[in-house]
Scaffold this active site. Sequence first.
Site, PDB file in Angstrom:
ATOM      1  N   HIS A   1      15.927  47.067   4.106  1.00 53.26           N
ATOM      2  CA  HIS A   1      15.290  48.117   3.318  1.00 53.26           C
ATOM      3  C   HIS A   1      15.135  49.401   4.136  1.00 53.26           C
ATOM      4  O   HIS A   1      15.279  49.394   5.356  1.00 53.26           O
ATOM      5  CB  HIS A   1      13.925  47.632   2.833  1.00 53.26           C
ATOM      6  CG  HIS A   1      13.990  46.458   1.896  1.00 53.26           C
ATOM      7  ND1 HIS A   1      13.654  46.548   0.558  1.00 53.26           N
ATOM      8  CD2 HIS A   1      14.373  45.170   2.106  1.00 53.26           C
ATOM      9  CE1 HIS A   1      13.808  45.361  -0.013  1.00 53.26           C
ATOM     10  NE2 HIS A   1      14.244  44.514   0.901  1.00 53.26           N
TER      11      HIS A   1
ATOM     12  N   ASP B   1      12.741  41.516   7.830  1.00 54.47           N
ATOM     13  CA  ASP B   1      12.006  40.440   8.490  1.00 54.47           C
ATOM     14  C   ASP B   1      12.761  40.046   9.762  1.00 54.47           C
ATOM     15  O   ASP B   1      13.989  40.118   9.813  1.00 54.47           O
ATOM     16  CB  ASP B   1      11.936  39.211   7.585  1.00 54.47           C
ATOM     17  CG  ASP B   1      10.928  39.344   6.460  1.00 54.47           C
ATOM     18  OD1 ASP B   1      10.456  40.471   6.208  1.00 54.47           O
ATOM     19  OD2 ASP B   1      10.607  38.320   5.828  1.00 54.47           O
TER      20      ASP B   1
ATOM     21  N   SER C   1      21.646  38.258  11.005  1.00 57.16           N
ATOM     22  CA  SER C   1      22.201  39.144  12.021  1.00 57.16           C
ATOM     23  C   SER C   1      21.139  40.067  12.576  1.00 57.16           C
ATOM     24  O   SER C   1      19.999  39.659  12.784  1.00 57.16           O
ATOM     25  CB  SER C   1      23.376  39.937  11.458  1.00 57.16           C
ATOM     26  OG  SER C   1      24.096  40.535  12.508  1.00 57.16           O
TER      27      SER C   1
END
Length: 294
Positions: free
Chosen positions: A149, A92, A250
């Site tokens: 992911h 995200d 980050s």
Amino acid sequence: MNAIWKYCKGFLFQFFPHHFLSRITFWVTRLQTPLKNPAIRAFIRTFNIDMTEACYPDPEDYASFNEFFTRRLIPGARPIASGADVIVSPADGYISQFSSYAGQRAIQAKGRWFSMHQLLGGANEYGCLCERGKFVTVYLSPRNYHRVHMPLDGTLLEMIHVPGRLFSVAPYAGEVLNNLYARNERIVSIFKTGTGYMAVVMVGAVNVAAIEMTWHGLVTPPRGKTIYRKKYSGIDLKKGEELGVFNMGSTAIVAFDSHAIEWYPDLRSQQPVKMGQLLGTTTRSLNPDTPALP
């Protein structure tokens, strides 16, 4: 005035004790104290976090602030774009940059570049990955889901921990600090995919007090000042499977050594994305019926 302030922040930040402050954050965010409940609630309000997506929506269900920050989502909260050749967002956040790179140089922000060769820890055996290819950078803000992911099916070949600074990776920093991502501490994971080599880089930043990888556990806090490499065999990860966790926010960078990558035509810099959302394809053709990105 805003531009001057950004440059001042970038200059002053170079003198901050980044690692010391981040180690304090590491300790504080893991304290199991009743004070973590109001802290979590304040964080949720400040950053407008949608807790209906979380496996545990109640702040009291988390033993520490860090456990809340690295929360898992309910199954199905992040659908993974289907198709063997489809590349999806690893996290995200929003798209900072996406482009081709050549001569080791990749765009960081307008007028700023970073060295892909340095980012990946120097010379390696993975074709032209350090020299040329295509890349995408996803910036994770504090409000985002902080698990990273797989963008594509791949076989893990090597993990590289590159020590470095912990500059902020907020948008202003990319605009004023040269070679930012290649100066910060980072974890580089190299995969073999059906289209060639792929690197997924988890870039540290101030208050990113730890980075964990699913096959290794905690990698940072730092082991020292030398690059640490570990090769692997037999670890296959499917697109959408979790590969690592940021303990605080980050940036994740995905690089491909192949130019047989097409970014989705509607992809834009500064565009919000969610993990699993379509970014492009490994083929030369895109399905015209694929729904547009929001």
